[in-house]
Every structure is written in structure tokens, then in C-alpha cells.
Write an enzyme that holds these catalytic residues in place. Sequence first.
Site, PDB file in Angstrom:
ATOM      1  N   TYR A  13       0.826  -1.205   0.000  1.00 23.29           N
ATOM      2  CA  TYR A  13       0.000   0.000   0.000  1.00 23.29           C
ATOM      3  C   TYR A  13       0.866   1.264   0.000  1.00 23.29           C
ATOM      4  O   TYR A  13       0.614   2.210   0.752  1.00 23.29           O
ATOM      5  CB  TYR A  13      -0.968  -0.002   1.197  1.00 23.29           C
ATOM      6  N   TYR A 141     -12.628  -7.641   5.093  1.00 23.49           N
ATOM      7  CA  TYR A 141     -11.405  -7.740   4.286  1.00 23.49           C
ATOM      8  C   TYR A 141     -11.020  -9.211   4.208  1.00 23.49           C
ATOM      9  O   TYR A 141     -10.963  -9.903   5.223  1.00 23.49           O
ATOM     10  CB  TYR A 141     -10.262  -6.937   4.922  1.00 23.49           C
ATOM     11  N   ASP A 238     -13.638 -16.966   7.467  1.00 21.44           N
ATOM     12  CA  ASP A 238     -12.258 -16.569   7.208  1.00 21.44           C
ATOM     13  C   ASP A 238     -11.598 -16.286   8.557  1.00 21.44           C
ATOM     14  O   ASP A 238     -11.755 -15.222   9.130  1.00 21.44           O
ATOM     15  CB  ASP A 238     -12.262 -15.319   6.311  1.00 21.44           C
ATOM     16  N   LYS A 267      -1.805 -16.960   8.225  1.00 17.94           N
ATOM     17  CA  LYS A 267      -1.060 -16.092   9.136  1.00 17.94           C
ATOM     18  C   LYS A 267      -0.348 -16.857  10.248  1.00 17.94           C
ATOM     19  O   LYS A 267       0.748 -17.357  10.054  1.00 17.94           O
ATOM     20  CB  LYS A 267      -1.973 -15.002   9.693  1.00 17.94           C
TER      21      LYS A 267
END
Length: 409
Positions: A13, A141, A238, A267
Site C-alpha cells: 500500500y 477484508y 475466514d 497467518k
Amino acid sequence: MDIFDQQHIWHPYAKVPNPIVAHKVQSADGVCLNLDNGKRVIDGMSSWWSAIHGYNHPVLNKAITKQLAKMSHVMFGGLTHQSAIDLAKTLVAITPDNLTKVFFTDSGSVAVESALKIALQYWHNKGEKNKQKFITIRAGYHGDTFGAMGICDPDNGLHQLFCGVLPQHYFVKSPSTVTMDEALKDLEATLKQHSNAIAAMILEPVVQGAGGMLFYNPQYLSKAKALCEQYQVLFILDEIATGFGRTGELFALEYVNLEPDILCLGKALTGGYMSLGTTLTSDKISSTVGTLMHGPTFMANPLACAVANASIELLLNSPWQDNIARIEKHFYRALSPLKENDKVADVRILGAIGVVEMVDDIDVEKTQNQLIENGVWLRPYGKLLYTMPPFNITDDELSTITNAIKAVI
């Protein structure tokens, strides 16, 4: 500062050249990063949720070194290996009973892509070829790959630029921003009208991460799952960010003992050592899907699977619940009073997650420099100054983080 890095390397980003300096890390150990300017800072981000045991952990180092001596990688097409078998057995054992099939991917985003494809193939093979859309709550997200971008919040997420080319899905009110009743009414109304076109609902359970670090009542999950069953829509969770203890439960779905049709993990799966994701589903779904048309080159990478096995064993054999409760208690004591500050809009705490939402946007470069001077690494964005430290952090190190947050504010 590395001039070549600033001029030639794209960071997340960010633009090139990057106007915000990327701080160079020389090494890492315990819960700390050692910067090339001699500063030693506590990583209050766990490398974006993943390094739950900190860095350079001897148990994880040993696991990956032992696997490296055997093989670093082998294709998973037509071949298998013990590390993948062991990891699949563990994941089936610690996740809900209905989840018996494991698909390995090379990242969390690709785990989400796999989940979407599983849902689409499931309905296609059942003759419901019009079920090609997904439904989700706003402020969500799910990753940066194309399918995942399509189910991230289209207005306030990170991917507005691509809205014109992404598939159009259904977005309903989030229980993190409206009452649970209002959110459920919106969900039911949308399902009632469009369920014949919807393959699955996907959610981040309890905690919405990069979409705003928002929390919601776990009861929404049970009620949303019931509605999905009523309208014949699959239910995907998720847990890439929330899995492996971060919220205080091993998986956030355990707040309501829910069995999703599909579960995505990533993760912290490898303790932050390697990139790895998994998508789990049920016998019913896998038997209907048959051959899944997906196969990443580095799926089930042996190094990643070996360190994931070691990380999960290390977690489960540690007093992780006590550690999460200790971190949460510290955050309540140290951060909750900040609600009284005029610059602070809200403080949110759950498990080993502490969020301070500011009234105004944060000057990222200035704030990070201040934090580093106070011995802490955090990565604020928008109005959010937040932390999710490694679980083995000490009370003194926690105080360093929360004192640095207070100093910045």
C-alpha cells in the site's frame, strides 16, 4: 534508510519512490526487531498477526532446519510427504468435527480463493449453475487477490480502484456498525430476494481486521448460519487473522461452537515463519466438488508444513489462554482510560488485540518515528493505532507498548 529500497521496491500500500521511509531490520529475536540504526523495538504487530511466538524461536528453528535437511520443497501433484499428512491430521483434530478435508495453499488470500472456488464448484455440480455470487457484511477484508478483493468492502475497503472490474457481489449491514437485529434483517431480506444466485456467505468471525479493526457479537454468526441453511447458501469463515488464539479462543468460531461449511486459515498457522494457508471443508462438500480445479506450485510446502506442526504443538502445550487473558487485562487497564481523551474516538479490546481509534487521520511517518523512539514498532493506518503482540510478551514489554501509544496520543 536504504536508498535503493526507497527508489525501486514497492512496499504494501505504498508508492515508488516511497515518501515514507521503510525501517531496515537487521535481525529479530524474542518479541523484538533489531533495526540497522541500532534501535531495538518491540514488535507490537506480530508481523501482521502471524508471529505469535515471537522471533528466532529455538523450537521452530529446529523444526524447519530438520525438514530442510530432508527436502525444502516437492510438488504436491502426485506426491505427498509426512509433514503435510501430520499437519492435516492436526487441523482436522482441532477444528470443528464436520471439517474433515484439507486443501493446502501458499497464502491466506489463496485460501480464500480456494474457498470461493469450492463453493462455486459445489453448486455447479449440484446443477445450480446460477449460484455464482457471494454475500458478506460490510467493513470486511479477505485478501488482495482478485476473487478476495471482490468480497472486501467495496466503498470503505482497500480496493475501491478496482470496483469497476471486480465481480459484483451482495453486501449487507455489518453487526459491528449497526445493531445485530438490524444486520440480521438486512441479511434475511437479501437472502430472501437473491439466494437463488448466491453460492455462499463469507465472514471474518467476531473481528473484522483490515476493514476497520471492528468487533461484533458472536451470536450473529449462529443466526447468520441458520439463515444461510434456510436459504441454501454455504457458510464460509475466514479465520486467517483470528485463528490460533488471537481472540481468546483457539478459533473465533468457538465463541458459539459453530460448524462452518468451509474454513480458511493462514497467518499464525506457521508462527510467522513461512507463507501457508489452508482451506478445510466437509465430506458432503468435498464429495460433491470432486476434483478441485486449483493447484498452487508451493501448496503444502514441506518447510511450511513442518514449522506449522511445530508452531501448533508449541501453542497448544503452552498456557496460551492465560497469556491471552493477561494481555487482554493489561490492555483494559492501560488503554481503556484513553476513551476520555478528546483525540480518541473509541478504544476496542478483545483477547490479544488492542485498538485505539483516533478522531482524525494519523500521520503515519511521524507516529511511527515517535513509536520507535519509545522502543515500539506498530503500523497505524487511517485513524487506527492498534496492537496485536506475540503471546509470549512479558508484562514489562506490554507496558512499553501501551506507554508508547499513550505518549503518541
